[in-house]
Design a protein around this motif. Structure first.
Motif, PDB file in Angstrom:
ATOM      1  N   PRO A  55      33.581  40.050  71.708  1.00 53.99           N
ATOM      2  CA  PRO A  55      32.281  39.895  71.058  1.00 53.99           C
ATOM      3  C   PRO A  55      32.180  38.582  70.276  1.00 53.99           C
ATOM      4  O   PRO A  55      31.136  37.937  70.272  1.00 53.99           O
ATOM      5  N   THR A  56      33.271  38.193  69.633  1.00 50.04           N
ATOM      6  CA  THR A  56      33.273  36.948  68.860  1.00 50.04           C
ATOM      7  C   THR A  56      32.985  35.755  69.756  1.00 50.04           C
ATOM      8  O   THR A  56      32.217  34.852  69.392  1.00 50.04           O
ATOM      9  N   ASN A  57      33.573  35.744  70.928  1.00 47.65           N
ATOM     10  CA  ASN A  57      33.335  34.664  71.881  1.00 47.65           C
ATOM     11  C   ASN A  57      31.882  34.670  72.344  1.00 47.65           C
ATOM     12  O   ASN A  57      31.254  33.606  72.480  1.00 47.65           O
ATOM     13  N   ALA A  58      31.325  35.839  72.569  1.00 44.88           N
ATOM     14  CA  ALA A  58      29.925  35.940  72.976  1.00 44.88           C
ATOM     15  C   ALA A  58      29.009  35.404  71.881  1.00 44.88           C
ATOM     16  O   ALA A  58      28.049  34.685  72.162  1.00 44.88           O
ATOM     17  N   VAL A  59      29.318  35.739  70.624  1.00 43.73           N
ATOM     18  CA  VAL A  59      28.529  35.225  69.499  1.00 43.73           C
ATOM     19  C   VAL A  59      28.605  33.703  69.460  1.00 43.73           C
ATOM     20  O   VAL A  59      27.595  33.023  69.300  1.00 43.73           O
ATOM     21  N   ALA A  60      29.808  33.157  69.618  1.00 45.00           N
ATOM     22  CA  ALA A  60      29.978  31.702  69.587  1.00 45.00           C
ATOM     23  C   ALA A  60      29.142  31.040  70.681  1.00 45.00           C
ATOM     24  O   ALA A  60      28.483  30.017  70.444  1.00 45.00           O
ATOM     25  N   ARG A  61      29.145  31.620  71.860  1.00 42.61           N
ATOM     26  CA  ARG A  61      28.355  31.062  72.962  1.00 42.61           C
ATOM     27  C   ARG A  61      26.857  31.178  72.686  1.00 42.61           C
ATOM     28  O   ARG A  61      26.091  30.271  72.999  1.00 42.61           O
ATOM     29  N   ALA A  62      26.441  32.296  72.103  1.00 41.15           N
ATOM     30  CA  ALA A  62      25.025  32.485  71.791  1.00 41.15           C
ATOM     31  C   ALA A  62      24.557  31.482  70.737  1.00 41.15           C
ATOM     32  O   ALA A  62      23.456  30.937  70.837  1.00 41.15           O
ATOM     33  N   VAL A  63      25.397  31.229  69.750  1.00 36.26           N
ATOM     34  CA  VAL A  63      25.060  30.245  68.711  1.00 36.26           C
ATOM     35  C   VAL A  63      24.978  28.856  69.349  1.00 36.26           C
ATOM     36  O   VAL A  63      24.022  28.118  69.096  1.00 36.26           O
ATOM     37  N   LYS A  64      25.962  28.523  70.158  1.00 36.13           N
ATOM     38  CA  LYS A  64      25.994  27.209  70.800  1.00 36.13           C
ATOM     39  C   LYS A  64      24.752  26.975  71.685  1.00 36.13           C
ATOM     40  O   LYS A  64      24.228  25.869  71.745  1.00 36.13           O
TER      41      LYS A  64
END
Length: 71
Positions: A55-64
């Motif tokens: 989930p953390t990686n998904a959040v990082a991608r969504a922010v980016k």
């Protein structure tokens, strides 16, 4: 926003926003009026859509990608 933003359901986007704020799944479930298991399903769908292992990686991608903002 990217095309991926348009592929997210309303609940997926709300869960993603909650994860971005650091909310726990139980808190997200309570806020959205859904079960914790439904939040877990939505997190799995979000991870799949972002091709993310966590989930953390998904959040990082969504922010980016500008889908969610860090508040």
């Amino acid at each position: 926003m990217t095309d991926l933003a348009n592929e997210l359901t309303k609940n997926e986007l709300e869960v993603l926003r909650g994860l971005t704020r650091g909310e726990m799944q139980k808190s997200i479930a309570r806020r959205l009026g859904i079960s914790v298991s439904r939040v877990e399903q939505l997190v799995a769908q979000i991870k799949e859509k972002f091709d993310s292992p966590t989930p953390t990686n998904a959040v990082a991608r969504a922010v980016k990608q500008g889908i969610v903002d860090v508040e």
